[in-house]
Write a protein that holds these residues in place. Structure first.
Motif, PDB file in Angstrom:
ATOM      1  N   SER A   1      32.749  17.722  44.747  1.00 46.21           N
ATOM      2  CA  SER A   1      32.816  16.323  44.340  1.00 46.21           C
ATOM      3  C   SER A   1      33.405  16.180  42.943  1.00 46.21           C
ATOM      4  O   SER A   1      33.531  17.146  42.193  1.00 46.21           O
ATOM      5  CB  SER A   1      31.424  15.691  44.363  1.00 46.21           C
ATOM      6  N   ALA A   2      33.726  14.945  42.610  1.00 46.08           N
ATOM      7  CA  ALA A   2      34.113  14.533  41.257  1.00 46.08           C
ATOM      8  C   ALA A   2      33.694  13.072  41.139  1.00 46.08           C
ATOM      9  O   ALA A   2      33.763  12.326  42.121  1.00 46.08           O
ATOM     10  CB  ALA A   2      35.606  14.684  41.035  1.00 46.08           C
ATOM     11  N   PRO A   3      33.248  12.631  39.974  1.00 46.75           N
ATOM     12  CA  PRO A   3      32.763  11.261  39.841  1.00 46.75           C
ATOM     13  C   PRO A   3      33.867  10.206  39.888  1.00 46.75           C
ATOM     14  O   PRO A   3      33.588   9.025  40.122  1.00 46.75           O
ATOM     15  CB  PRO A   3      32.052  11.257  38.488  1.00 46.75           C
ATOM     16  N   HIS A   4      35.125  10.621  39.650  1.00 52.54           N
ATOM     17  CA  HIS A   4      36.239   9.688  39.653  1.00 52.54           C
ATOM     18  C   HIS A   4      37.561  10.451  39.746  1.00 52.54           C
ATOM     19  O   HIS A   4      37.590  11.669  39.593  1.00 52.54           O
ATOM     20  CB  HIS A   4      36.221   8.806  38.396  1.00 52.54           C
ATOM     21  N   SER A   5      38.623   9.737  39.974  1.00 49.69           N
ATOM     22  CA  SER A   5      39.956  10.325  40.009  1.00 49.69           C
ATOM     23  C   SER A   5      40.416  10.655  38.594  1.00 49.69           C
ATOM     24  O   SER A   5      40.243   9.840  37.676  1.00 49.69           O
ATOM     25  CB  SER A   5      40.945   9.345  40.639  1.00 49.69           C
ATOM     26  N   MET A   6      41.032  11.807  38.432  1.00 48.24           N
ATOM     27  CA  MET A   6      41.562  12.170  37.123  1.00 48.24           C
ATOM     28  C   MET A   6      42.784  11.321  36.776  1.00 48.24           C
ATOM     29  O   MET A   6      43.244  11.325  35.639  1.00 48.24           O
ATOM     30  CB  MET A   6      41.919  13.648  37.073  1.00 48.24           C
ATOM     31  N   CYS A   7      43.332  10.596  37.720  1.00 50.58           N
ATOM     32  CA  CYS A   7      44.513   9.756  37.487  1.00 50.58           C
ATOM     33  C   CYS A   7      44.156   8.408  36.878  1.00 50.58           C
ATOM     34  O   CYS A   7      45.034   7.706  36.368  1.00 50.58           O
ATOM     35  CB  CYS A   7      45.250   9.511  38.807  1.00 50.58           C
ATOM     36  N   GLU A   8      42.879   8.010  36.924  1.00 52.88           N
ATOM     37  CA  GLU A   8      42.502   6.655  36.552  1.00 52.88           C
ATOM     38  C   GLU A   8      41.547   6.537  35.375  1.00 52.88           C
ATOM     39  O   GLU A   8      41.517   5.505  34.711  1.00 52.88           O
ATOM     40  CB  GLU A   8      41.872   5.962  37.764  1.00 52.88           C
ATOM     41  N   LEU A   9      40.735   7.554  35.137  1.00 55.42           N
ATOM     42  CA  LEU A   9      39.710   7.457  34.103  1.00 55.42           C
ATOM     43  C   LEU A   9      39.674   8.695  33.222  1.00 55.42           C
ATOM     44  O   LEU A   9      40.130   9.769  33.609  1.00 55.42           O
ATOM     45  CB  LEU A   9      38.323   7.290  34.732  1.00 55.42           C
ATOM     46  N   SER A  10      39.070   8.515  32.061  1.00 51.27           N
ATOM     47  CA  SER A  10      38.813   9.629  31.171  1.00 51.27           C
ATOM     48  C   SER A  10      37.312   9.852  31.108  1.00 51.27           C
ATOM     49  O   SER A  10      36.528   8.902  31.064  1.00 51.27           O
ATOM     50  CB  SER A  10      39.366   9.325  29.777  1.00 51.27           C
ATOM     51  N   HIS A  11      36.919  11.094  31.117  1.00 44.25           N
ATOM     52  CA  HIS A  11      35.506  11.474  31.113  1.00 44.25           C
ATOM     53  C   HIS A  11      34.963  11.603  29.689  1.00 44.25           C
ATOM     54  O   HIS A  11      33.838  11.217  29.411  1.00 44.25           O
ATOM     55  CB  HIS A  11      35.360  12.790  31.881  1.00 44.25           C
ATOM     56  N   ILE A  12      35.782  12.143  28.781  1.00 47.08           N
ATOM     57  CA  ILE A  12      35.338  12.420  27.414  1.00 47.08           C
ATOM     58  C   ILE A  12      36.507  12.288  26.443  1.00 47.08           C
ATOM     59  O   ILE A  12      37.667  12.286  26.851  1.00 47.08           O
ATOM     60  CB  ILE A  12      34.745  13.843  27.297  1.00 47.08           C
ATOM     61  N   ASP A  13      36.185  12.202  25.164  1.00 50.05           N
ATOM     62  CA  ASP A  13      37.190  12.235  24.102  1.00 50.05           C
ATOM     63  C   ASP A  13      37.052  13.542  23.353  1.00 50.05           C
ATOM     64  O   ASP A  13      35.958  14.083  23.212  1.00 50.05           O
ATOM     65  CB  ASP A  13      36.960  11.088  23.107  1.00 50.05           C
ATOM     66  N   GLY A  14      38.159  14.050  22.856  1.00 53.24           N
ATOM     67  CA  GLY A  14      38.102  15.253  22.044  1.00 53.24           C
ATOM     68  C   GLY A  14      38.928  16.374  22.621  1.00 53.24           C
ATOM     69  O   GLY A  14      39.631  16.232  23.618  1.00 53.24           O
ATOM     70  N   ARG A  15      38.833  17.509  21.960  1.00 53.83           N
ATOM     71  CA  ARG A  15      39.597  18.696  22.329  1.00 53.83           C
ATOM     72  C   ARG A  15      38.747  19.588  23.221  1.00 53.83           C
ATOM     73  O   ARG A  15      37.693  20.061  22.799  1.00 53.83           O
ATOM     74  CB  ARG A  15      40.005  19.428  21.059  1.00 53.83           C
ATOM     75  N   TYR A  16      39.218  19.815  24.460  1.00 53.85           N
ATOM     76  CA  TYR A  16      38.494  20.608  25.439  1.00 53.85           C
ATOM     77  C   TYR A  16      39.464  21.486  26.213  1.00 53.85           C
ATOM     78  O   TYR A  16      40.675  21.378  26.059  1.00 53.85           O
ATOM     79  CB  TYR A  16      37.745  19.686  26.425  1.00 53.85           C
TER      80      TYR A  16
END
Length: 149
Positions: free
Chosen positions: A69-84
């Motif tokens: 699973s994933a909570p959302h599409s990586m094309c539409e939302l950002s999960h976090i801010d910062g360098r990862y």
């Protein structure tokens, strides 16, 4: 006491499917658990989701994995801010940086393949089950030669 609970929690995440140990992992942006993102072109279809799961499991030291699973599409939302750390699905590369869109992926990881039929026993002390940051150790799974725990 906390280190013992950590050890039990990690073992609880390990299950056996078809005689093979499976560990469920969710990406968190560390090098061992990269988030899924893209560099130039985004697609969030079943093939991309599986590629992200496989990359997550490989970065964590496993032979392979299956997308859960994933909570959302990586094309539409950002999960976090910062360098990862990220797996860039469109280039097939791991990279550390700050991307605008990504998704944490959960995968059932399996392997690595056993290289011998001799059972190996590992002993861990309470001091080896915790780190200075308080994060649980990774890849703590006890496996015998027949694949059972």
């Amino acid at each position: 006491m906390r280190s013992c609970l950590t050890f039990l929690t990690i073992l609880a995440l390990s299950v056996h499917v078809g005689g093979q140990s499976v560990v469920r992992i969710t990406s968190d942006g560390t090098e061992e658990k990269p988030l899924c993102s893209w560099a130039n072109t985004c697609s969030w279809d079943a093939q991309t989701q599986q590629a992200c799961a496989t990359a997550l499991c490989a970065a964590s030291g496993f032979e392979g994995g299956k997308f859960v699973s994933a909570p959302h599409s990586m094309c539409e939302l950002s999960h976090i801010d910062g360098r990862y750390w990220y797996y860039l699905a469109d280039t097939g590369r791991y990279k550390q940086g700050n991307y605008n869109f990504e998704a944490p992926v959960t995968a059932d990881c399996f392997g690595p393949p056993q290289t011998s039929t001799t059972a190996t026993t590992a002993t861990a002390t309470s001091s080896s089950l915790s780190s200075s940051t308080g994060t649980p150790p990774r890849d703590v799974v006890r496996i015998t030669s027949d694949g059972t725990e």
